[in-house]
Design a protein around this motif. Structure first.
Motif, PDB file in Angstrom:
ATOM      1  N   UNK A 184      -6.889  -5.076 -14.037  1.00  0.00           N
ATOM      2  CA  UNK A 184      -8.352  -5.094 -14.094  1.00  0.00           C
ATOM      3  C   UNK A 184      -8.937  -4.237 -12.974  1.00  0.00           C
ATOM      4  N   UNK A 185      -8.388  -4.383 -11.773  1.00  0.00           N
ATOM      5  CA  UNK A 185      -8.902  -3.624 -10.626  1.00  0.00           C
ATOM      6  C   UNK A 185      -8.618  -2.132 -10.755  1.00  0.00           C
ATOM      7  N   UNK A 186      -7.619  -1.777 -11.536  1.00  0.00           N
ATOM      8  CA  UNK A 186      -7.351  -0.361 -11.801  1.00  0.00           C
ATOM      9  C   UNK A 186      -8.301   0.185 -12.851  1.00  0.00           C
ATOM     10  N   UNK A 187      -8.490  -0.568 -13.933  1.00  0.00           N
ATOM     11  CA  UNK A 187      -9.244  -0.079 -15.087  1.00  0.00           C
ATOM     12  C   UNK A 187     -10.755  -0.066 -14.871  1.00  0.00           C
ATOM     13  N   UNK A 246       7.443  -7.574  -6.716  1.00  0.00           N
ATOM     14  CA  UNK A 246       7.885  -6.430  -7.522  1.00  0.00           C
ATOM     15  C   UNK A 246       7.232  -6.428  -8.905  1.00  0.00           C
ATOM     16  N   UNK A 247       6.199  -7.247  -9.084  1.00  0.00           N
ATOM     17  CA  UNK A 247       5.517  -7.341 -10.374  1.00  0.00           C
ATOM     18  C   UNK A 247       4.025  -7.086 -10.215  1.00  0.00           C
ATOM     19  N   UNK A 248       3.375  -6.788 -11.330  1.00  0.00           N
ATOM     20  CA  UNK A 248       1.918  -6.629 -11.315  1.00  0.00           C
ATOM     21  C   UNK A 248       1.287  -7.803 -12.053  1.00  0.00           C
ATOM     22  N   UNK A 249       0.038  -8.060 -11.750  1.00  0.00           N
ATOM     23  CA  UNK A 249      -0.690  -9.190 -12.335  1.00  0.00           C
ATOM     24  C   UNK A 249      -1.840  -8.666 -13.194  1.00  0.00           C
ATOM     25  N   UNK A 250      -2.445  -9.518 -14.013  1.00  0.00           N
ATOM     26  CA  UNK A 250      -3.635  -9.106 -14.765  1.00  0.00           C
ATOM     27  C   UNK A 250      -4.740  -8.588 -13.846  1.00  0.00           C
ATOM     28  N   UNK A 251      -4.840  -9.189 -12.671  1.00  0.00           N
ATOM     29  CA  UNK A 251      -5.868  -8.758 -11.709  1.00  0.00           C
ATOM     30  C   UNK A 251      -5.625  -7.316 -11.264  1.00  0.00           C
ATOM     31  N   UNK A 252      -4.349  -6.946 -11.074  1.00  0.00           N
ATOM     32  CA  UNK A 252      -4.022  -5.561 -10.692  1.00  0.00           C
ATOM     33  C   UNK A 252      -4.530  -4.578 -11.755  1.00  0.00           C
ATOM     34  N   UNK A 291       0.836  -1.197   0.000  1.00  0.00           N
ATOM     35  CA  UNK A 291       0.000   0.000   0.000  1.00  0.00           C
ATOM     36  C   UNK A 291       0.872   1.249   0.000  1.00  0.00           C
ATOM     37  N   UNK A 292       0.343   2.325  -0.522  1.00  0.00           N
ATOM     38  CA  UNK A 292       1.089   3.578  -0.552  1.00  0.00           C
ATOM     39  C   UNK A 292       1.332   4.126   0.844  1.00  0.00           C
ATOM     40  N   UNK A 293       2.424   4.835   1.021  1.00  0.00           N
ATOM     41  CA  UNK A 293       2.736   5.445   2.319  1.00  0.00           C
ATOM     42  C   UNK A 293       3.830   6.488   2.143  1.00  0.00           C
ATOM     43  N   UNK A 294       4.003   7.309   3.143  1.00  0.00           N
ATOM     44  CA  UNK A 294       5.082   8.299   3.122  1.00  0.00           C
ATOM     45  C   UNK A 294       6.362   7.613   3.571  1.00  0.00           C
ATOM     46  N   UNK A 295       7.386   7.665   2.742  1.00  0.00           N
ATOM     47  CA  UNK A 295       8.661   7.015   3.055  1.00  0.00           C
ATOM     48  C   UNK A 295       9.621   7.961   3.768  1.00  0.00           C
ATOM     49  N   UNK A 296       9.481   9.240   3.488  1.00  0.00           N
ATOM     50  CA  UNK A 296      10.300  10.280   4.122  1.00  0.00           C
ATOM     51  C   UNK A 296       9.565  11.604   3.924  1.00  0.00           C
ATOM     52  N   UNK A 297      10.038  12.646   4.582  1.00  0.00           N
ATOM     53  CA  UNK A 297       9.390  13.954   4.450  1.00  0.00           C
ATOM     54  C   UNK A 297       9.400  14.382   2.974  1.00  0.00           C
ATOM     55  N   UNK A 298       8.210  14.574   2.405  1.00  0.00           N
ATOM     56  CA  UNK A 298       8.045  15.024   1.014  1.00  0.00           C
ATOM     57  C   UNK A 298       8.286  13.921  -0.026  1.00  0.00           C
ATOM     58  N   UNK A 299       8.457  12.666   0.403  1.00  0.00           N
ATOM     59  CA  UNK A 299       8.652  11.548  -0.541  1.00  0.00           C
ATOM     60  C   UNK A 299       7.603  10.478  -0.249  1.00  0.00           C
ATOM     61  N   UNK A 300       6.693  10.272  -1.193  1.00  0.00           N
ATOM     62  CA  UNK A 300       5.567   9.355  -0.996  1.00  0.00           C
ATOM     63  C   UNK A 300       5.586   8.217  -2.017  1.00  0.00           C
ATOM     64  N   UNK A 301       5.417   7.009  -1.510  1.00  0.00           N
ATOM     65  CA  UNK A 301       5.257   5.827  -2.372  1.00  0.00           C
ATOM     66  C   UNK A 301       3.770   5.717  -2.714  1.00  0.00           C
ATOM     67  N   UNK A 302       3.440   5.731  -4.008  1.00  0.00           N
ATOM     68  CA  UNK A 302       2.039   5.745  -4.437  1.00  0.00           C
ATOM     69  C   UNK A 302       1.311   4.448  -4.107  1.00  0.00           C
ATOM     70  N   UNK A 303       1.976   3.303  -4.283  1.00  0.00           N
ATOM     71  CA  UNK A 303       1.334   2.023  -4.019  1.00  0.00           C
ATOM     72  C   UNK A 303       1.492   1.076  -5.199  1.00  0.00           C
ATOM     73  N   UNK A 304       0.931  -0.129  -5.066  1.00  0.00           N
ATOM     74  CA  UNK A 304       1.051  -1.160  -6.098  1.00  0.00           C
ATOM     75  C   UNK A 304       0.365  -0.734  -7.385  1.00  0.00           C
ATOM     76  N   UNK A 305      -0.858  -0.225  -7.261  1.00  0.00           N
ATOM     77  CA  UNK A 305      -1.593   0.324  -8.401  1.00  0.00           C
ATOM     78  C   UNK A 305      -2.781   1.106  -7.864  1.00  0.00           C
ATOM     79  N   UNK A 306      -3.237   2.087  -8.631  1.00  0.00           N
ATOM     80  CA  UNK A 306      -4.365   2.889  -8.182  1.00  0.00           C
ATOM     81  C   UNK A 306      -4.477   4.201  -8.931  1.00  0.00           C
TER      82      UNK A 306
END
Length: 546
Positions: free
Chosen positions: A136-139, A128-134, A87-102
């Motif tokens: 589909x759930x985005x689109x 470190x990879x995405x799947x067809x399900x990822x 899941x997305x989260x803040x890794x450091x001040x002003x640096x954010x990891x968006x997440x697996x997909x979204x």
């Protein structure tokens, strides 16, 4: 509307050179003013001790990013440890990891869709990879909205395969560049800007249309930009600055303006495939019209015949046929799960439809790319096929072989004409690094001997009709070398024999998947696999060109 544009920076693979990126950003902002966002695609982190020490300064708060920075997740196994969760989260001040997909939507209404990592080639999908399900759930949540026109920005690490079609060529080996699943994602989401990396080069494609001229309403254009690695010795561009007003705040007339250098969509073949599959929905009409085979064009509105009130036709009519076969396909005497005309056929498994044959994902497949080649009409075995059906069957076999070879896989085909109502050619990929063709041949021979079956090798150019007249039960194997194995079935033949050999420890080493009934998936999971395979197979699908 007087909306103030957002100032955005996009960056390629940082690979741990965090100070270099932020120093460059400071220089740009000193010259051009403050930017709103920095979007980083590809690998942000590096695995060297120096890169890790550099990151620790930001993580501890000793240093701070000079701009709101959003990064994608790991695109390699080595950098997974930098991400505490999917899941997305803040890794450091002003640096954010968006997440697996979204989808990230800013306060301004700017909509950014993203997918982290690389396309997964195995099941379960590595972290470190995405799947067809990822995908589909985005689109699906986006395109199910009737008001959806596209997203402002799409961020992916990998390139979309074929994005260079109809445009300038990139400085990469296009034979191995990109993935079709990202092409399909871009085709569906219609981003105004699409950024990618991981190839180490800068490539800015000419803008492309998202509509068919004279057939669809004008839509906005898309721009694809691939960015190089930070501090690359060739000094290729790794940072891209642009202004953008969120789509939701723009007048339609302004949004759809077409630049002079606009091209056709590089993904136009995908719309053709979608049309074919939509046509397939109407195959239920075939069961009511056994004398001929129809496919229908859903793209054309059906017009009434001027009957009834005000010229309106109140009756429901089947769509207009695009073509009919001059010779009707053989029909079954009862229900058949594999006749394309049958209401029982599971249409979500279909990958490609030709004139006489079609390709489908195998139900309970051994691997995600295990397919069936089947005749559209009702035939029990290969030896019953007419010459024109055999010709197209061979084209599909060759296309799948080429597809597997591009993935580093050997192609194994087998047919069991025993306790089967409709011909099914099982086509299974075996990774080249797992075993040789000789290993596969030996595995079939040994297991046949263990079950007191004489599996014999027959000349490569042998016509099965010469040794197995119609009605003869048999088992047949074709290897990627062209070698052929044949067994005339006597009695009590193990129905899962072909799968058992390929699933054995000597080959795929998945003995638990030998019986397809133990590999059942939900319709949603099957749909995801089919969609992925449909996209991957498109460059090899002759049915789209015929």
């Amino acid at each position: 509307m007087g909306e103030k544009p957002l100032k955005i920076l996009a960056c390629g693979d940082v690979e741990g050179s965090i100070n270099a990126v932020f120093n460059r950003v400071r220089t740009i902002q000193k010259k051009s003013g403050q930017f709103d966002l920095l979007l980083c695609v590809g690998n942000f982190f590096g695995s060297s001790p120096g890169a890790q020490a550099e990151w620790q300064e930001y993580k501890s708060g000793a240093k701070k990013a000079p701009i709101h920075t959003y990064i994608l997740g790991a695109a390699s196994q080595e950098t997974l440890r930098f991400f505490p969760s999917a899941d997305g989260c803040e890794l450091a001040d002003n640096i954010t990891y968006l997440g697996r997909r979204g989808v990230f939507t800013g306060a301004s209404g700017l909509q950014i869709a993203y997918v982290s990592g690389r396309e997964g080639q195995q099941d379960p999908t590595p972290a470190h990879c995405f799947s067809p399900k990822d995908l589909t759930q985005l689109v699906e949540p986006l395109i199910s909205n009737n008001q959806f026109r596209g997203v402002d920005i799409l961020l992916t690490s990998q390139w979309p395969r074929g994005v260079w079609q109809y445009a300038n060529s990139p400085e990469v080996n296009t034979k191995f560049c990109g993935t079709t699943s990202i092409s399909h994602l871009a085709y569906k989401l219609k981003p105004r800007y699409h950024f990618a990396a991981v190839e180490g080069v800068h490539y800015e494609r000419l803008p492309y249309r998202n509509h068919v001229v004279l057939q669809e309403n004008t839509q906005h254009v898309s721009r694809f930009i691939a960015l190089a690695t930070v501090n690359n010795p060739e000094k290729r561009k790794y940072l891209y600055a642009f202004n953008i007003i969120p789509m939701k705040s723009m007048e339609a007339s302004e949004l759809v303006k077409q630049p002079q250098d606009v091209t056709e969509s590089p993904y136009s073949r995908m719309s053709v495939m979608e049309r074919v599959l939509k046509c397939f929905v109407y195959c239920v009409y075939l069961s009511q019209e056994p004398a001929s085979q129809f496919f229908f064009d859903l793209g054309k509105k059906q017009r009434g015949g001027g009957r009834g009130q005000g010229g309106r036709d109140t009756h429901t009519h089947p769509p207009t046929p695009l073509y009919t076969h001059p010779h009707p396909h053989p029909q079954p005497s009862g229900p058949c799960w594999f006749c394309l005309a049958s209401p029982q056929v599971e249409k979500h498994l279909v990958i490609s439809i030709g004139t006489h044959c079609y390709l489908a994902l195998a139900k309970g497949s051994l691997t995600p790319q295990h397919v069936l080649v089947l005749p559209i009409g009702h035939y029990q075995s290969v030896v019953e096929l007419s010459s024109e059906v055999v010709k197209e069957l061979d084209r599909y076999k060759m296309a799948v072989r080429t597809f597997y070879k591009s993935k580093g896989q050997r192609c194994v085909l087998f047919e069991r004409n025993y306790h089967s109502q409709h011909l099914q050619i099982q086509v299974v990929p075996v990774p080249e690094d797992k075993c040789t063709t000789e290993d596969i041949k030996e595995a079939f021979m040994l297991q046949a001997q263990e079950q007191n079956m004489e599996l014999m090798e027959i000349p490569q150019h042998t016509d099965l009709k010469q040794i197995a007249p119609p009605g003869t039960p048999y088992f047949y194997v074709e290897l990627d070398s062209g070698e052929k194995l044949f067994y005339r079935i006597q009695k009590n033949f193990p129905l899962q024999f072909g799968r058992e050999v390929l699933a054995s420890e000597a080959l795929l080493n998945i003995p638990e998947r030998a019986d397809w009934r133990e590999c059942k998936q939900t319709p949603e999971e099957e749909e995801g696999l089919s969609k992925q395979l449909r996209n991957d197979f498109q460059p090899y699908d002759f049915a789209l060109e015929d």
